[in-house]
Design an enzyme around this catalytic site. Structure first.
Site, short mmCIF file in Angstrom:
data_model
loop_
_atom_site.label_atom_id
_atom_site.label_comp_id
_atom_site.label_asym_id
_atom_site.label_seq_id
_atom_site.Cartn_x
_atom_site.Cartn_y
_atom_site.Cartn_z
N ASN A 9 -22.21 -43.04 53.69
CA ASN A 9 -21.46 -44.30 53.53
C ASN A 9 -20.79 -44.03 53.70
O ASN A 9 -19.16 -43.75 52.93
CB ASN A 9 -21.92 -44.08 51.52
CG ASN A 9 -21.22 -45.11 50.98
OD1 ASN A 9 -21.02 -46.60 51.60
ND2 ASN A 9 -21.47 -45.91 49.77
N TRP A 10 -19.66 -44.67 54.27
CA TRP A 10 -18.55 -44.95 54.90
C TRP A 10 -17.58 -45.99 54.03
O TRP A 10 -16.33 -45.83 54.17
CB TRP A 10 -18.45 -45.99 56.13
CG TRP A 10 -19.09 -44.37 57.53
CD1 TRP A 10 -19.70 -43.38 56.79
CD2 TRP A 10 -19.01 -44.71 58.85
NE1 TRP A 10 -20.23 -42.61 58.69
CE2 TRP A 10 -19.35 -43.37 59.67
CE3 TRP A 10 -18.54 -45.17 60.01
CZ2 TRP A 10 -19.74 -43.77 60.69
CZ3 TRP A 10 -18.24 -45.41 61.12
CH2 TRP A 10 -18.94 -44.67 61.37
N LYS A 11 -18.00 -46.74 53.06
CA LYS A 11 -17.83 -47.99 52.00
C LYS A 11 -16.07 -48.39 52.72
O LYS A 11 -17.25 -48.99 53.52
CB LYS A 11 -16.90 -46.23 51.40
CG LYS A 11 -17.60 -45.79 50.49
CD LYS A 11 -17.04 -44.69 48.94
CE LYS A 11 -17.88 -44.09 48.81
NZ LYS A 11 -17.82 -43.45 47.17
N HIS A 94 -25.53 -50.05 44.74
CA HIS A 94 -24.30 -48.53 44.76
C HIS A 94 -23.60 -48.61 43.10
O HIS A 94 -23.42 -50.16 42.88
CB HIS A 94 -23.34 -48.48 45.55
CG HIS A 94 -21.90 -46.85 45.84
ND1 HIS A 94 -21.30 -46.80 45.58
CD2 HIS A 94 -22.59 -46.03 47.01
CE1 HIS A 94 -20.44 -45.83 45.70
NE2 HIS A 94 -21.88 -45.15 46.12
N GLU A 96 -20.18 -48.27 43.01
CA GLU A 96 -19.34 -48.95 43.00
C GLU A 96 -19.53 -50.61 42.79
O GLU A 96 -18.75 -51.09 42.00
CB GLU A 96 -18.82 -48.58 44.36
CG GLU A 96 -17.68 -47.09 43.78
CD GLU A 96 -17.88 -46.59 45.24
OE1 GLU A 96 -17.76 -46.72 46.28
OE2 GLU A 96 -17.66 -45.20 44.95
N GLU A 166 -27.36 -40.86 41.98
CA GLU A 166 -25.85 -40.37 41.85
C GLU A 166 -25.42 -41.21 41.08
O GLU A 166 -24.90 -41.70 40.72
CB GLU A 166 -25.60 -41.65 42.76
CG GLU A 166 -25.48 -41.86 44.16
CD GLU A 166 -24.74 -42.27 45.44
OE1 GLU A 166 -25.05 -41.23 46.23
OE2 GLU A 166 -24.37 -43.50 45.51
N GLY A 172 -17.53 -39.21 44.35
CA GLY A 172 -16.04 -38.96 45.02
C GLY A 172 -14.74 -38.32 43.62
O GLY A 172 -13.52 -38.34 43.68
N SER A 213 -19.75 -35.83 45.69
CA SER A 213 -19.63 -34.77 45.48
C SER A 213 -20.23 -34.14 46.97
O SER A 213 -19.74 -32.66 46.33
CB SER A 213 -18.49 -34.50 45.03
OG SER A 213 -17.44 -34.99 43.92
N GLY A 234 -20.61 -39.65 50.71
CA GLY A 234 -19.50 -41.13 51.16
C GLY A 234 -18.31 -39.87 51.34
O GLY A 234 -18.36 -40.06 52.94
N GLY A 235 -17.20 -39.46 50.60
CA GLY A 235 -16.17 -39.09 51.27
C GLY A 235 -16.33 -37.74 52.63
O GLY A 235 -15.58 -37.54 53.07
C1 PEP Z 1 -21.43 -42.29 46.85
O1 PEP Z 1 -20.33 -42.99 47.65
O2 PEP Z 1 -22.26 -42.61 47.63
C2 PEP Z 1 -21.05 -40.81 46.95
C3 PEP Z 1 -21.57 -40.15 46.54
O3 PEP Z 1 -19.02 -40.58 47.37
P1 PEP Z 1 -19.27 -38.94 47.40
O4 PEP Z 1 -19.60 -38.09 48.52
O5 PEP Z 1 -17.25 -39.17 47.70
O6 PEP Z 1 -18.85 -37.92 46.48
#
Ligand code: PEP
Length: 251
Positions: A9-11, A94, A96, A166, A172, A213, A234-235
């Site tokens: 997920n590049w956000k 998600h 966010e 999640e 994050g 994470s 994500g990251g």
């Molecule tokens: C996400 O945004 O779905 C996520 C899991 O982010 P991260 O891996 O950065 O915690």
């Protein structure tokens, strides 16, 4: 047997040129991995360019959101029809989007219905906040999100749906859930709730990912557990070496 899915997920990251660069950095590593399904979810503006680079490759493309109407006066929204021109998947609900854009279990439900009607596989995100975890309400919250987000939708096979567990406090933050904690929610809450909605057979076919994470250093701990069918990342999905290393850990 459920094929593991590793989704990035590049956000709100990557211009078209940056997205193209990331895809060319990812391709050699991702193409060498078998037995794992890989999925990239760039921002809308980069979908067309990334789709072009993924032509003929065994790597899926997904949107990060959609609106349920097919067309009309909905300024700023993206329809399932538009997404389906490029994508096979779409992330829905998600945390966010729930936290910053007012998404609820009801909007998630409408979006899931719209995605399914256009042959897009929804990746539905669920997870408790830190406050809910500390109040020992994680199971209740996740069960409600799955039930209300999916009830009445037309899921007839496990392949129609992906769920991502999640925990919001793990996204994050660098503070992943322990694999055991994730398994407790996936095994005792998510899969039984899916079975209640769609039947045991369908529920056993749905892939349930962990997200929060995930890094190359902890990925294998999650993937060694039979309840975890991959990860939403994500990251670490913005770094080609890290994303490939995580996909390798799932192989
Ligand atoms: C996400 O945004 O779905 C996520 C899991 O982010 P991260 O891996 O950065 O915690």
């Amino acid at each position: 047997m459920r094929t593991p899915l590793i989704a990035g997920n590049w956000k709100l990251n990557k211009t078209v040129a940056e997205a193209q660069q990331l895809v060319s950095d990812l391709l050699p590593g991702l193409e060498s991995i078998s037995g794992v399904e890989k999925l990239l979810c760039p921002p809308f503006t980069a979908l067309m360019a990334v789709a072009e680079l993924l032509k003929g490759k065994d790597i899926g493309l997904g949107g990060q959101n959609l609106y349920w109407e097919a067309s009309g006066a909905y300024t700023g929204e993206i329809s399932p029809t538009m997404l389906a021109e490029f994508c096979q998947y779409v992330i829905i609900g998600h945390s966010e989007r729930r936290a910053y854009f007012g998404e609820t279990d009801q909007t998630v439900n409408q979006k899931v219905g719209a995605a399914l009607a256009h042959n897009l596989t929804p990746v539905v995100c669920v997870g408790e906040t830190l406050e809910e975890k500390e109040a020992e309400r994680a199971a209740e919250v996740v069960s409600r999100q799955v039930k209300d987000g999916l009830s009445g939708t037309k899921i007839s096979s496990g392949d129609d749906l992906v769920v991502a567990y999640e925990p919001v406090w793990a996204i994050g933050t660098g503070r992943a859930a322990t694999p055991d904690d994730a398994v407790v929610i996936i095994r005792n809450v998510i899969r039984p709730t899916l079975a209640g909605l769609f039947g045991e057979g369908v529920s056993q076919g749905v892939r349930v990912l962990y997200g929060g994470s995930v890094k190359p250093g902890n990925a294998a701990d999650f993937f060694s557990l039979e309840d975890v069918d991959g990860a939403l990342i994500g990251g670490a999905s913005l770094n080609a070496n890290d994303f490939v290393a995580i996909a390798q850990a799932a192989a």
